[in-house]
Design a protein around this motif. Structure first.
Motif, mmCIF file in Angstrom:
data_model
loop_
_atom_site.group_PDB
_atom_site.id
_atom_site.type_symbol
_atom_site.label_atom_id
_atom_site.label_comp_id
_atom_site.label_asym_id
_atom_site.label_seq_id
_atom_site.Cartn_x
_atom_site.Cartn_y
_atom_site.Cartn_z
ATOM 1 N N PHE A 254 0.816 -1.208 0.000
ATOM 2 C CA PHE A 254 0.000 0.000 0.000
ATOM 3 C C PHE A 254 0.858 1.269 0.000
ATOM 4 N N SER A 255 2.128 1.166 0.355
ATOM 5 C CA SER A 255 2.999 2.345 0.339
ATOM 6 C C SER A 255 3.413 2.713 -1.081
ATOM 7 N N LYS A 256 3.138 1.831 -2.050
ATOM 8 C CA LYS A 256 3.531 2.090 -3.434
ATOM 9 C C LYS A 256 2.335 2.335 -4.345
ATOM 10 N N LEU A 275 -12.135 3.380 0.136
ATOM 11 C CA LEU A 275 -10.814 3.081 0.685
ATOM 12 C C LEU A 275 -9.782 3.697 -0.242
ATOM 13 N N ALA A 276 -8.860 4.490 0.306
ATOM 14 C CA ALA A 276 -7.897 5.199 -0.539
ATOM 15 C C ALA A 276 -6.521 5.224 0.113
ATOM 16 N N ALA A 277 -5.488 5.257 -0.732
ATOM 17 C CA ALA A 277 -4.104 5.406 -0.273
ATOM 18 C C ALA A 277 -3.582 6.762 -0.729
ATOM 19 N N ILE A 299 0.663 -1.209 5.054
ATOM 20 C CA ILE A 299 -0.187 -2.398 4.920
ATOM 21 C C ILE A 299 0.238 -3.239 3.719
ATOM 22 N N ASN A 300 0.218 -4.547 3.876
ATOM 23 C CA ASN A 300 0.437 -5.479 2.767
ATOM 24 C C ASN A 300 -0.785 -6.352 2.493
ATOM 25 N N PHE A 361 -8.578 8.041 -9.575
ATOM 26 C CA PHE A 361 -8.220 6.700 -10.011
ATOM 27 C C PHE A 361 -6.914 6.225 -9.376
ATOM 28 N N LEU A 362 -6.845 4.947 -9.180
ATOM 29 C CA LEU A 362 -5.702 4.322 -8.525
ATOM 30 C C LEU A 362 -4.513 4.222 -9.473
ATOM 31 N N THR A 363 -3.328 4.443 -8.936
ATOM 32 C CA THR A 363 -2.084 4.197 -9.656
ATOM 33 C C THR A 363 -1.276 3.190 -8.848
ATOM 34 N N GLY A 364 -0.962 2.050 -9.470
ATOM 35 C CA GLY A 364 -0.173 1.040 -8.775
ATOM 36 C C GLY A 364 -0.741 -0.355 -8.934
ATOM 37 N N CYS A 365 -0.167 -1.290 -8.200
ATOM 38 C CA CYS A 365 -0.471 -2.713 -8.357
ATOM 39 C C CYS A 365 -1.167 -3.271 -7.125
ATOM 40 N N LEU A 366 -2.293 -3.934 -7.338
ATOM 41 C CA LEU A 366 -2.914 -4.772 -6.309
ATOM 42 C C LEU A 366 -2.568 -6.209 -6.640
#
Length: 394
Positions: A254-256, A275-277, A299-300, A361-366
């Motif tokens: 979640f830090s990335k 839910l947002a980072a 969080i992982n 919009f989300l940027t990154g990998c789930l």
């Protein structure tokens, strides 16, 4: 044998020539709103287009074909999708190679014969696999990594005819009505092809795309969001279990990531949950109704559980259901009623009222998403085509 091979050349004589992944293909305009693409182009099969429409295609005279072997390399984490297609007689005889549940699936139509065969090891492990298709008199052979073979035998009582005319080849889609196939499948594949050989032919291919999207040189399992769109599900497809509980789990660093991870709301209502980072504040926020919960972005794995009148939120340290670093229980009446007719968005913030136009919009990998204990396949959602459903850059 040559006559049978030319009859089935639509898919069986495939030779795929692609350069190292990580770089897009270069095309030149041909004056017909299409671009000419080298047979050695890199092909990312998940590129934005009509999901059944081939990404690249070509047409060749059957008289020019003198090879009975074709090969290419495939890399994907996606368990399902179209790889290549070919036909003669303008689609009366055809061949389709795809993946279904990660396993190679060949479907063939020739005259009065309609065949479907699947088998071999699963190929959606993210590794490069070499596939070779060849014809041996009455048999079509698919060989994987030089050993695993899938063999199809064909024999018709119809008179063997000498075919003339043209052969159409296509990658990443089909040119017939999908209802003609014995086994139906979802066509879009998050995967790449390279280093193939098409019938020893050097003819140009065509694409309607302005440019072919590049493939990442290295990938890992997950769903990648580039910050341009989200995926929406009707929550009704996730039934409430017998214990009257809804459970959502998210894996990833979640830090990335940055932006809205998920949001939920019912039609005509204000957003119920988001839910947002945030990379700037180094926080993950969970907004529900008028309340906000804040967590550090270390969080992982995050687990959200909803029952009749409350929400449980905990950060798990590993895949264990009992190991957790934090646990919060808050009042959340009415959530299950909303869930039965709501919308779930992954990677974006649902709009107000009836408007599902997203933002943030989300940027990154789930790395993994589960709802009700099952992995979420974003290919089954209404999603923006920029999202990679099964792979992230590594």
């Amino acid at each position: 044998m040559a006559v049978l091979w030319k009859a089935m050349a639509g898919g069986l004589l495939l030779t795929f020539s692609l350069t190292l992944l990580g770089w897009g293909a270069e095309g030149q305009g041909n004056g017909r709103d299409k671009k000419a693409v080298s047979g050695g182009a890199t092909v990312y099969l998940g590129q934005d287009r009509d999901i059944w429409r081939p990404l690249i295609h070509t047409t060749v005279n059957l008289s020019e074909i003198n090879s009975i072997k074709s090969s290419f390399q495939l890399r994907t984490f996606d368990p399902e999708g179209a790889i290549f297609y070919g036909d003669t007689k303008n689609g009366d005889d055809w061949f389709v190679l795809s993946l279904k549940d990660g396993i190679p699936l060949m479907q063939i139509s020739k005259g009065d014969i309609l065949i479907s065969v699947a088998g071999g090891t699963k190929l959606n492990d993210g590794k490069w696999h070499t596939l070779e298709v060849s014809n041996h008199e009455k048999f079509v052979v698919l060989e994987v990594d030089g050993s695993n073979k899938l063999v199809v035998g064909m024999q018709s009582k119809q008179t063997v005819e000498v075919l003339s005319g043209q052969l159409r080849l296509a990658v990443g889609g089909i040119l017939i009505d999908k209802e003609k196939m014995i086994v139906q499948f979802e066509p879009q594949m998050d995967g790449c092809l390279r280093e193939g050989n098409w019938l020893n032919l050097s003819i140009p291919w065509e694409t309607e795309a302005e440019e072919l999207w590049p493939c990442y040189q290295h990938v890992q399992p997950g769903s990648y969001f580039p910050g341009t769109g989200f995926a929406i599900f009707n929550t009704s497809v996730f039934p409430i279990e017998a214990d009257h509980e809804v459970k959502a789990e998210l894996w990833g660093d979640f830090s990335k990531i940055d932006g809205t991870i998920l949001s939920i709301k019912a039609p005509g209502q204000w957003r119920t949950l988001a839910l947002a980072a945030n990379n700037n504040t180094k926080e993950v926020t969970l907004t529900y109704g008028k309340e906000t919960m804040r967590m550090k972005n270390t969080i992982n794995r995050l687990v959200l559980t909803f029952d009749t009148d409350s929400m449980h939120v905990f950060e798990a340290e590993d895949d264990s259901e009992v190991t957790m670093s934090s646990d919060s229980v808050v009042s959340f009446p009415g959530f299950l009623t909303m869930w039965r007719e709501g919308r779930l968005a992954i990677g974006g913030l649902l709009g107000e009222g009836e408007d599902d136009t997203g933002s943030h919009f989300l940027t990154g990998c789930l790395e993994k998403i589960q709802v009700q204990g099952k992995d979420l396949d974003l290919d089954l959602a209404h999603k923006h085509m920029s999202i990679s459903s099964h792979s992230c850059p590594a």
